[in-house]
Enzyme design. Structure first.
Site, short mmCIF file in Angstrom:
data_model
loop_
_atom_site.label_atom_id
_atom_site.label_comp_id
_atom_site.label_asym_id
_atom_site.label_seq_id
_atom_site.Cartn_x
_atom_site.Cartn_y
_atom_site.Cartn_z
N SER A 136 0.85 -1.19 0.00
CA SER A 136 0.00 0.00 0.00
C SER A 136 0.88 1.24 0.00
O SER A 136 2.09 1.18 0.24
CB SER A 136 -0.93 0.03 1.22
OG SER A 136 -0.18 0.20 2.42
N SER A 140 11.01 9.70 8.38
CA SER A 140 9.89 10.64 8.50
C SER A 140 10.38 11.96 9.06
O SER A 140 11.26 11.99 9.94
CB SER A 140 8.83 10.05 9.43
OG SER A 140 7.88 11.03 9.81
N TYR A 167 6.63 6.12 16.94
CA TYR A 167 6.97 6.16 15.52
C TYR A 167 8.14 7.13 15.28
O TYR A 167 9.14 6.78 14.66
CB TYR A 167 5.74 6.60 14.74
CG TYR A 167 5.92 6.72 13.25
CD1 TYR A 167 5.72 5.63 12.41
CD2 TYR A 167 6.27 7.94 12.67
CE1 TYR A 167 5.87 5.74 11.04
CE2 TYR A 167 6.43 8.06 11.30
CZ TYR A 167 6.22 6.96 10.49
OH TYR A 167 6.38 7.08 9.13
N LYS A 206 12.11 6.58 14.07
CA LYS A 206 12.61 7.22 12.85
C LYS A 206 13.86 8.03 13.15
O LYS A 206 14.77 8.13 12.32
CB LYS A 206 11.51 8.10 12.24
CG LYS A 206 10.31 7.32 11.72
CD LYS A 206 10.71 6.33 10.63
CE LYS A 206 9.52 5.59 10.05
NZ LYS A 206 9.89 4.70 8.93
N THR A 247 -1.29 8.85 2.38
CA THR A 247 -1.24 7.39 2.32
C THR A 247 -2.29 6.80 3.26
O THR A 247 -2.76 7.47 4.18
CB THR A 247 0.14 6.88 2.74
OG1 THR A 247 0.35 7.17 4.13
CG2 THR A 247 1.25 7.52 1.91
#
Length: 307
Positions: A57, A168, A194, A198, A227
């Site tokens: 995806s 990110s 997250y 990163k 996304t």
């Protein structure tokens, strides 16, 4: 002052503004500035094998499709084979499909045993968990997906020409979590987990470039891209920024460029919109080389590698 210097100043201003540089408008402006790096040549990856994780995806699909258009044999690494088959059918060409949960280091070892020779490896698989979860080995899920699994996979797939970590811009707000890499203390927040991992990715890239001297090792951030992961994990952010978000192809642009441009880009750097960027926007996120080395030693030990 010549046009290329002016272009670099404009590019720097977009980068420091964050909002201006991370949106689709920032990429559109940069493409028109003097000195924008050329696209990879047609057929640039003919005869090369590219592995893309998280390829079912979003950015993973766009990245895999772009590499296929450049002539690569593309290996899609996914957790959901049904979704992966649909992507493979849409891409067409020389596409291979494998199931692997990158967060599970035992599954990573199994995958690498049958992966064959790989030229370019893109670590795109990502997760933004709603609550703290652990892998079968007891590792926090974001750390395992973004750092531990990719570190082990890269080591086991050597030799490689290029390795790209899809990071990110969120990491700019986080320090290197040396005292608690697994996020075992304090209130757990998925967005923070997250971004912390990163930050670890970007901090380790210069050291990994030295660990694998025959491999060009880079990290990049895609800007703000629309996304399924962003829409599902950050619905408020998605609603507010949707008119400005990049599409998946725009978000994948620098990943594809890093994997296919000739000559190879400089190793050990952090990139955005085809240029190396500072990994720090504010002074309190800075860390020493010794801190980065300690973080790499901890991660290597966690997956059974020699630091």
């Amino acid at each position: 002052m010549n046009r290329e210097v002016l272009g670099r100043w404009a590019d720097h201003g977009l980068d420091r503004s964050v909002v201006g540089g991370y949106t689709r408008f920032g990429l559109a402006v940069r493409r028109r500035l003097p000195g924008w790096p050329a696209d990879p040549a047609p057929g640039a990856l003919a005869g090369r094998t590219v592995v893309v994780t998280g390829a079912s995806s979003g950015l993973g699909v766009a990245t895999a499709a772009a590499f296929a258009r450049l002539g690569a044999a593309v290996h899609l690494v996914v957790r959901d084979l049904a979704k992966g088959r649909r992507v493979a059918d849409d891409i067409g060409g020389d596409v291979r499909l494998s199931r692997c949960d990158v967060s599970d280091v035992d599954d990573v070892r199994r995958f690498t045993e049958s992966a064959g020779a790989v030229d370019v490896l893109v670590h795109n698989a990502g997760v933004l968990p709603a609550s703290r979860r652990t892998t079968p080995q007891g590792h926090e899920i974001a750390l395992a997906t973004h750092v531990l699994g990719p570190l082990l996979m890269t080591e086991l797939l050597q030799p490689l020409e290029r390795v790209i970590f899809v990071s990110s811009g969120g990491m700019y707000a986080q320090k290197l979590p040396l005292d608690d890499p697994g996020y075992t203390r304090g209130e757990y927040r998925g967005a923070a987990a997250y971004a912390r991992t990163k930050r670890i990715q970007v901090a380790l890239v210069p050291l990994l470039a030295r660990r694998w001297p025959g491999t060009t090792v880079t990290a990049m951030h895609p800007g703000w891209a629309d996304t399924p992961g962003v829409a599902g994990s950050l619905p408020g952010f998605h609603r507010l920024t949707k008119p400005f978000l990049r599409d998946a192809d725009q978000g994948a642009d620098t990943t594809v460029w890093l994997g296919a441009t000739r000559p190879a880009p400089a190793s050990g750097l952090f990139w955005h919109d085809r240029r190396p960027r500072s990994p720090h926007l504010v002074p309190w996120t800075r860390h020493s080389d010794a801190d980065s080395q300690a973080m790499l030693d901890w991660c290597a030990t966690a997956v059974g590698l020699t630091p």
